[in-house]
Design a protein around this motif. Structure first.
Motif, mmCIF file in Angstrom:
data_model
loop_
_atom_site.group_PDB
_atom_site.id
_atom_site.type_symbol
_atom_site.label_atom_id
_atom_site.label_comp_id
_atom_site.label_asym_id
_atom_site.label_seq_id
_atom_site.Cartn_x
_atom_site.Cartn_y
_atom_site.Cartn_z
ATOM 1 N N PRO A 282 0.826 -1.205 0.000
ATOM 2 C CA PRO A 282 0.000 0.000 0.000
ATOM 3 C C PRO A 282 0.864 1.260 0.000
ATOM 4 C CG PRO A 282 -0.018 -1.015 2.163
ATOM 5 C CD PRO A 282 0.777 -1.912 1.267
ATOM 6 N N THR A 283 0.519 2.185 -0.877
ATOM 7 C CA THR A 283 1.170 3.491 -0.925
ATOM 8 C C THR A 283 0.073 4.553 -0.869
ATOM 9 O OG1 THR A 283 1.099 3.561 -3.330
ATOM 10 C CG2 THR A 283 3.074 2.596 -2.335
ATOM 11 N N PRO A 284 0.408 5.786 -0.543
ATOM 12 C CA PRO A 284 -0.639 6.819 -0.497
ATOM 13 C C PRO A 284 -1.354 7.008 -1.837
ATOM 14 C CG PRO A 284 1.341 7.603 0.601
ATOM 15 C CD PRO A 284 1.682 6.287 -0.015
ATOM 16 N N LYS B 213 -1.958 4.671 -4.026
ATOM 17 C CA LYS B 213 -2.881 3.553 -4.236
ATOM 18 C C LYS B 213 -4.129 3.667 -3.375
ATOM 19 C CE LYS B 213 0.425 0.017 -5.632
ATOM 20 N NZ LYS B 213 0.994 -1.277 -5.261
ATOM 21 N N LEU B 214 -4.037 4.391 -2.280
ATOM 22 C CA LEU B 214 -5.176 4.515 -1.377
ATOM 23 C C LEU B 214 -6.105 5.676 -1.755
ATOM 24 C CD1 LEU B 214 -3.376 3.785 1.996
ATOM 25 C CD2 LEU B 214 -4.748 2.226 0.623
ATOM 26 N N LEU B 215 -5.753 6.464 -2.761
ATOM 27 C CA LEU B 215 -6.614 7.548 -3.213
ATOM 28 C C LEU B 215 -7.811 7.008 -3.988
ATOM 29 C CD1 LEU B 215 -4.209 10.316 -4.570
ATOM 30 C CD2 LEU B 215 -5.725 10.465 -2.616
ATOM 31 N N THR B 216 -8.898 7.748 -3.936
ATOM 32 C CA THR B 216 -10.055 7.402 -4.744
ATOM 33 C C THR B 216 -9.732 7.691 -6.198
ATOM 34 O OG1 THR B 216 -11.494 8.028 -2.924
ATOM 35 C CG2 THR B 216 -12.500 7.843 -5.097
ATOM 36 N N TYR B 217 -10.047 6.766 -7.075
ATOM 37 C CA TYR B 217 -9.707 6.907 -8.491
ATOM 38 C C TYR B 217 -10.968 6.803 -9.314
ATOM 39 C CZ TYR B 217 -7.699 5.902 -13.049
ATOM 40 O OH TYR B 217 -7.365 5.935 -14.372
ATOM 41 N N GLU B 218 -11.145 7.782 -10.194
ATOM 42 C CA GLU B 218 -12.277 7.699 -11.099
ATOM 43 C C GLU B 218 -11.924 8.417 -12.390
ATOM 44 O OE1 GLU B 218 -16.970 8.829 -11.413
ATOM 45 O OE2 GLU B 218 -16.053 8.650 -9.459
ATOM 46 N N CYS B 219 -11.875 7.700 -13.455
ATOM 47 C CA CYS B 219 -11.656 8.227 -14.798
ATOM 48 C C CYS B 219 -10.328 8.973 -14.935
ATOM 49 C CB CYS B 219 -12.794 9.139 -15.220
ATOM 50 S SG CYS B 219 -14.369 8.296 -15.247
#
Length: 141
Positions: free
Chosen positions: A55-57, A59-65
C-alpha cells in the motif's frame, strides 16, 4: 409362488418412489452447490495469497476516470437522473414483454385475446407516460 405374482409385486414396489431416490436428486444439487462454494473460496484464497500487497498513499486515493479527486467525497446528484433511469426501465420491460406477445399473437386462436391484453398493457404505460409528462419530468432543464 407363481411367477406372475412375483413380477406384479416387484413392479408395484418399483413404481413407488423411495425416499432415498427422492433425496438423491437433492443431494446432487447440494453437492454441486458445495463444490461451487469451495471453488469460489479457493479462488479468493489463492488470489489473496498470491497478490502483492504494497500500500502506498497513491494507491489509497479514490480513483475515477483518471482525474484526481478534489473536495469531499459526497456530491449532490439531481433526482431527474433517477427518474430518467426509472422511465428507461419501464420501457425496457415493455419491449421485453412485446416479443413473447408477438409470438403468441401469431399462433392460431390467440389473436383477439392477446390483442386486448396488449392494448390494456400499453394503456397502463401510456397513462404513466402522460402522468410523467404532465408533472414536467420529461423536460430537461
Amino acid at each position: 409362488m407363481p411367477e406372475a405374482t412375483v413380477r406384479s409385486t416387484a413392479d408395484a414396489h418399483a413404481a413407488v418412489p423411495l425416499a432415498a431416490d427422492y433425496f438423491q436428486s437433492y443431494s446432487v444439487v447440494g453437492l454441486l452447490a458445495v463444490v461451487g462454494v469451495l471453488f469460489v473460496a479457493v479462488a479468493f484464497g489463492a488470489g489473496r495469497l498470491l497478490r502483492p500487497v504494497v500500500p502506498t498513499p497513491e494507491k489509497l486515493l479514490t480513483y475515477e476516470c483518471g482525474v484526481d479527486p478534489v473536495g469531499e467525497g459526497w456530491a449532490h446528484t439531481q433526482i431527474r437522473y433517477y427518474v430518467y433511469a426509472f422511465l428507461y426501465v419501464i420501457f425496457a420491460v415493455d419491449s421485453i414483454f412485446l416479443f413473447p406477445w408477438a409470438t403468441v399473437f401469431a399462433a392460431p386462436g390467440f389473436g383477439g385475446a392477446t390483442l386486448v391484453e396488449m392494448f390494456i398493457f400499453l394503456g397502463f404505460l401510456a397513462v404513466g407516460l402522460l402522468y410523467a409528462w404532465k408533472k414536467g419530468v420529461l423536460e430537461w432543464t
